[in-house]
Design an enzyme around this catalytic site. Structure first.
Site, PDB file in Angstrom:
ATOM      1  N   CYS A   1      -0.504  15.738  -2.113  1.00  0.00           N
ATOM      2  CA  CYS A   1      -1.670  15.241  -3.022  1.00  0.00           C
ATOM      3  C   CYS A   1      -2.177  16.760  -3.329  1.00  0.00           C
ATOM      4  O   CYS A   1      -2.391  17.743  -2.380  1.00  0.00           O
ATOM      5  CB  CYS A   1      -2.454  14.537  -2.465  1.00  0.00           C
ATOM      6  SG  CYS A   1      -3.885  14.272  -3.417  1.00  0.00           S
TER       7      CYS A   1
ATOM      8  N   CYS B   1      -9.081  17.033   0.472  1.00  0.00           N
ATOM      9  CA  CYS B   1      -9.858  16.230   1.235  1.00  0.00           C
ATOM     10  C   CYS B   1      -9.701  16.563   2.867  1.00  0.00           C
ATOM     11  O   CYS B   1      -8.369  16.316   3.092  1.00  0.00           O
ATOM     12  CB  CYS B   1      -9.743  14.835   1.039  1.00  0.00           C
ATOM     13  SG  CYS B   1      -9.647  14.471  -0.953  1.00  0.00           S
TER      14      CYS B   1
ATOM     15  N   CYS C   1      -7.879  14.114   5.281  1.00  0.00           N
ATOM     16  CA  CYS C   1      -6.654  13.244   4.813  1.00  0.00           C
ATOM     17  C   CYS C   1      -5.224  13.890   5.143  1.00  0.00           C
ATOM     18  O   CYS C   1      -4.818  15.132   4.925  1.00  0.00           O
ATOM     19  CB  CYS C   1      -6.665  13.009   3.010  1.00  0.00           C
ATOM     20  SG  CYS C   1      -5.447  11.984   2.590  1.00  0.00           S
TER      21      CYS C   1
ATOM     22  N   CYS D   1      -3.103  -4.416  -1.890  1.00  0.00           N
ATOM     23  CA  CYS D   1      -3.395  -3.149  -2.482  1.00  0.00           C
ATOM     24  C   CYS D   1      -2.459  -2.026  -2.220  1.00  0.00           C
ATOM     25  O   CYS D   1      -1.776  -1.697  -1.334  1.00  0.00           O
ATOM     26  CB  CYS D   1      -4.716  -2.782  -1.365  1.00  0.00           C
ATOM     27  SG  CYS D   1      -5.935  -3.909  -1.104  1.00  0.00           S
TER      28      CYS D   1
ATOM     29  N   CYS E   1      -5.374  -4.790  -5.859  1.00  0.00           N
ATOM     30  CA  CYS E   1      -6.193  -3.557  -5.947  1.00  0.00           C
ATOM     31  C   CYS E   1      -5.245  -2.353  -5.787  1.00  0.00           C
ATOM     32  O   CYS E   1      -4.204  -2.336  -5.242  1.00  0.00           O
ATOM     33  CB  CYS E   1      -7.120  -3.686  -4.333  1.00  0.00           C
ATOM     34  SG  CYS E   1      -8.185  -2.422  -4.085  1.00  0.00           S
TER      35      CYS E   1
ATOM     36  N   CYS F   1     -14.116  -1.326  -5.771  1.00  0.00           N
ATOM     37  CA  CYS F   1     -13.786  -1.300  -4.402  1.00  0.00           C
ATOM     38  C   CYS F   1     -14.356   0.222  -4.057  1.00  0.00           C
ATOM     39  O   CYS F   1     -13.451   1.203  -4.252  1.00  0.00           O
ATOM     40  CB  CYS F   1     -12.460  -1.638  -4.029  1.00  0.00           C
ATOM     41  SG  CYS F   1     -12.347  -1.338  -2.085  1.00  0.00           S
TER      42      CYS F   1
ATOM     43  N   ARG G   1     -15.384  -4.371   3.945  1.00  0.00           N
ATOM     44  CA  ARG G   1     -14.049  -4.060   4.559  1.00  0.00           C
ATOM     45  C   ARG G   1     -14.263  -3.175   5.866  1.00  0.00           C
ATOM     46  O   ARG G   1     -14.329  -1.958   5.693  1.00  0.00           O
ATOM     47  CB  ARG G   1     -13.053  -3.615   3.694  1.00  0.00           C
ATOM     48  CG  ARG G   1     -13.150  -4.316   2.396  1.00  0.00           C
ATOM     49  CD  ARG G   1     -12.251  -3.762   1.108  1.00  0.00           C
ATOM     50  NE  ARG G   1     -10.931  -4.293   1.320  1.00  0.00           N
ATOM     51  CZ  ARG G   1     -10.037  -4.098   0.392  1.00  0.00           C
ATOM     52  NH1 ARG G   1     -10.016  -3.138  -0.433  1.00  0.00           N
ATOM     53  NH2 ARG G   1      -8.983  -4.774   0.672  1.00  0.00           N
TER      54      ARG G   1
HETATM   55  N1  SAM Z   1      -6.227   9.613  -3.645  1.00  0.00           N
HETATM   56  C1  SAM Z   1      -7.120   8.186  -3.806  1.00  0.00           C
HETATM   57  C2  SAM Z   1      -8.243   8.861  -3.663  1.00  0.00           C
HETATM   58  O1  SAM Z   1      -8.682   9.475  -2.899  1.00  0.00           O
HETATM   59  O2  SAM Z   1      -9.405   7.887  -4.187  1.00  0.00           O
HETATM   60  C3  SAM Z   1      -6.496   7.148  -2.695  1.00  0.00           C
HETATM   61  C4  SAM Z   1      -6.191   7.265  -1.310  1.00  0.00           C
HETATM   62  S1  SAM Z   1      -7.213   7.740  -0.227  1.00  0.00           S
HETATM   63  C5  SAM Z   1      -6.102   7.711   1.148  1.00  0.00           C
HETATM   64  C6  SAM Z   1      -8.557   6.346  -0.170  1.00  0.00           C
HETATM   65  C7  SAM Z   1      -9.434   6.510   1.173  1.00  0.00           C
HETATM   66  O3  SAM Z   1      -8.865   6.472   2.409  1.00  0.00           O
HETATM   67  C8  SAM Z   1     -10.440   7.614   1.215  1.00  0.00           C
HETATM   68  O4  SAM Z   1     -11.245   7.830   0.063  1.00  0.00           O
HETATM   69  C9  SAM Z   1     -10.859   7.763   2.441  1.00  0.00           C
HETATM   70  O5  SAM Z   1     -12.250   7.009   2.477  1.00  0.00           O
HETATM   71  C10 SAM Z   1     -10.017   6.790   3.338  1.00  0.00           C
HETATM   72  N2  SAM Z   1      -9.051   7.812   4.331  1.00  0.00           N
HETATM   73  C11 SAM Z   1      -8.312   8.665   3.651  1.00  0.00           C
HETATM   74  N3  SAM Z   1      -7.777   9.346   4.992  1.00  0.00           N
HETATM   75  C12 SAM Z   1      -8.513   9.016   6.139  1.00  0.00           C
HETATM   76  C13 SAM Z   1      -8.524   9.237   7.415  1.00  0.00           C
HETATM   77  N4  SAM Z   1      -7.731   9.888   7.901  1.00  0.00           N
HETATM   78  N5  SAM Z   1      -9.265   8.273   8.119  1.00  0.00           N
HETATM   79  C14 SAM Z   1      -9.907   7.555   7.613  1.00  0.00           C
HETATM   80  N6  SAM Z   1     -10.104   7.522   6.404  1.00  0.00           N
HETATM   81  C15 SAM Z   1      -9.434   8.037   5.493  1.00  0.00           C
HETATM   82 FE1  SF4 Z   2      -5.481  13.119  -2.256  1.00  0.00          FE
HETATM   83 FE2  SF4 Z   2      -5.974  11.973   0.262  1.00  0.00          FE
HETATM   84 FE3  SF4 Z   2      -7.965  13.151  -1.223  1.00  0.00          FE
HETATM   85 FE4  SF4 Z   2      -6.682  10.757  -1.897  1.00  0.00          FE
HETATM   86  S1  SF4 Z   2      -7.843  11.302   0.014  1.00  0.00           S
HETATM   87  S2  SF4 Z   2      -7.316  12.598  -3.255  1.00  0.00           S
HETATM   88  S3  SF4 Z   2      -4.715  11.099  -1.196  1.00  0.00           S
HETATM   89  S4  SF4 Z   2      -5.983  14.077  -0.398  1.00  0.00           S
END
Ligand code: SAM
Ligand code: SF4
Ligand code: DTB
Length: 324
Positions: A53, A57, A60, A97, A128, A188, A260
């Site tokens: 990606c 973040c 992530c 989802c 979703c 959501c 959730r």
């Molecule tokens: N890329 C998209 C986005 O950022 O909206 C979708 C995927 S992202 C994995 C969806 C959510 O998963 C993030 O907004 C975050 O709240 C949660 N998330 C991601 N990595 C995580 C982690 N290591 N621990 C807990 N929650 C996580």
């Molecule tokens: Fe990309 Fe992960 Fe951020 Fe979603 S949460 S935008 S998958 S880096």
């Protein structure tokens, strides 16, 4: 949906700092006024495109900015996704989802996303998708394909957001949420705790969510799953009672939302999960895994629901002995 005055931070702080039992009692009362007692939603999540990606973040595993151990995967085929959705339905899920690790869904993949949504919807499952930022046209096309919910989290307070993500802004997130609502889909939207945020950041996140017009129909509360290789890998875990308090306040201020209990459940004791349900959480992710991190086994989850007398809409009650 929102007919009350906007929630103030002072009011949210009063709720958050109530004696624990008073807070949980109030949250459970609100919960019972708005939901059938002991009902729980069971959702299954599938990662349809994993890793690489462009976003940074800090929590992530899928960000291309950090070196993590995940198995990267380009977009799954429609057949694979449909097969997984059928399995999830047979295992008792009522919402399916899809998650894609994108800043926004690429044009070349978008028609496949639409086809997946149509097929999953035709199975009778709620649908979703979480796939990053959307244009108005994409939001409208997803709605037409039958998408029920779009997941797009605010994750933390506006103030703390730039500490965690630099490749997009809080306003970018709000902009996509508005497009999703304008297209007529349900939202959501929730957050993650344990990013190093203060209590005030947590309350500001809840305030943003509850003051959306309307407030999100579905609110995931994630607890950071620390991922080796990411900047937050060594975050110290927050007090579990603070996690429960956050759920309870969310329940009180967004009385009709599905709250959730999302990432982090694999590291929680049965007792802590039970407290989260008492505080008003009424949806879980259930299945083989979240996106890249583990869930409790399906067997363990079915037993937990049975021991607590929680009734999934679509799942036969566990027949295994309680001590299995
Ligand atoms: N890329 C998209 C986005 O950022 O909206 C979708 C995927 S992202 C994995 C969806 C959510 O998963 C993030 O907004 C975050 O709240 C949660 N998330 C991601 N990595 C995580 C982690 N290591 N621990 C807990 N929650 C996580
Ligand atoms: Fe990309 Fe992960 Fe951020 Fe979603 S949460 S935008 S998958 S880096
Ligand atoms: C959300 O807020 N939590 C779910 C869902 N939306 C897509 C995802 C959690 C992902 C946890 C990290 C992982 O498994 O990679």
């Amino acid at each position: 949906m929102n007919t009350h005055e906007p929630w103030t931070l002072e009011r949210l702080a009063q709720l958050y700092h109530l004696p624990f039992n008073d807070l949980l009692f109030q949250a459970q009362q609100v919960h019972q006024q708005h939901f059938k007692n002991n009902d729980i939603q069971v959702a299954t999540l599938l990662s349809i495109k994993t890793g690489r990606c462009s976003e940074d973040c800090k929590y992530c595993s899928q960000s291309g900015h950090y070196k993590t151990e995940i198995e990267k995967q380009s977009l799954l085929s429609q057949e694979t996704v449909l097969e997984k959705a059928k399995q999830a339905k047979a295992n008792g899920a009522d919402r399916f989802c899809l998650g894609g690790a994108w800043r926004s869904p690429p044009d070349k993949d978008f028609p496949h996303l639409l086809a997946m949504i149509k097929e999953i919807k035709a199975l009778g499952l709620e649908t979703c998708l979480t796939a990053g930022m959307l244009s108005s046209e994409q939001a409208q096309a997803l709605k037409t394909a039958g998408l029920d919910y779009y997941n797009h989290n605010l994750d933390t307070s506006r103030d703390y957001y730039p500490e965690i993500i630099s490749t997009h802004t809080y306003d970018d997130r709000l902009d996509t949420l508005k497009k999703v609502q304008q297209a007529g889909m349900k939202v959501c939207c929730g957050g993650i705790l344990n990013l190093g945020e203060s209590v005030s950041d947590r309350l500001k996140l809840l305030q943003e969510l509850a003051n959306l017009q309307p407030y999100p129909e579905s609110v995931p509360i994630n607890k950071l799953v620390p991922i080796p290789g990411t900047p937050l890998a060594n975050n110290k875990s927050i007090d579990p009672f603070d996690f429960v308090r956050t759920i309870a306040v969310a329940r009180i201020i967004m009385p009709r939302s599905r709250i959730r209990l999302s990432a982090g459940r694999n590291d929680m004791s049965d007792e802590l999960q039970a407290l989260c349900f008492l505080a008003g959480a009424n949806s879980i992710f259930y299945g083989e895994a979240l996106l890249t991190t583990p869930l409790p086994s399906q067997h363990k989850d079915r037993l937990l629901l049975k021991r607590l007398g929680l009734n999934p809409l679509n799942m036969p009650l566990a027949t295994e002995p309680l001590d299995a």
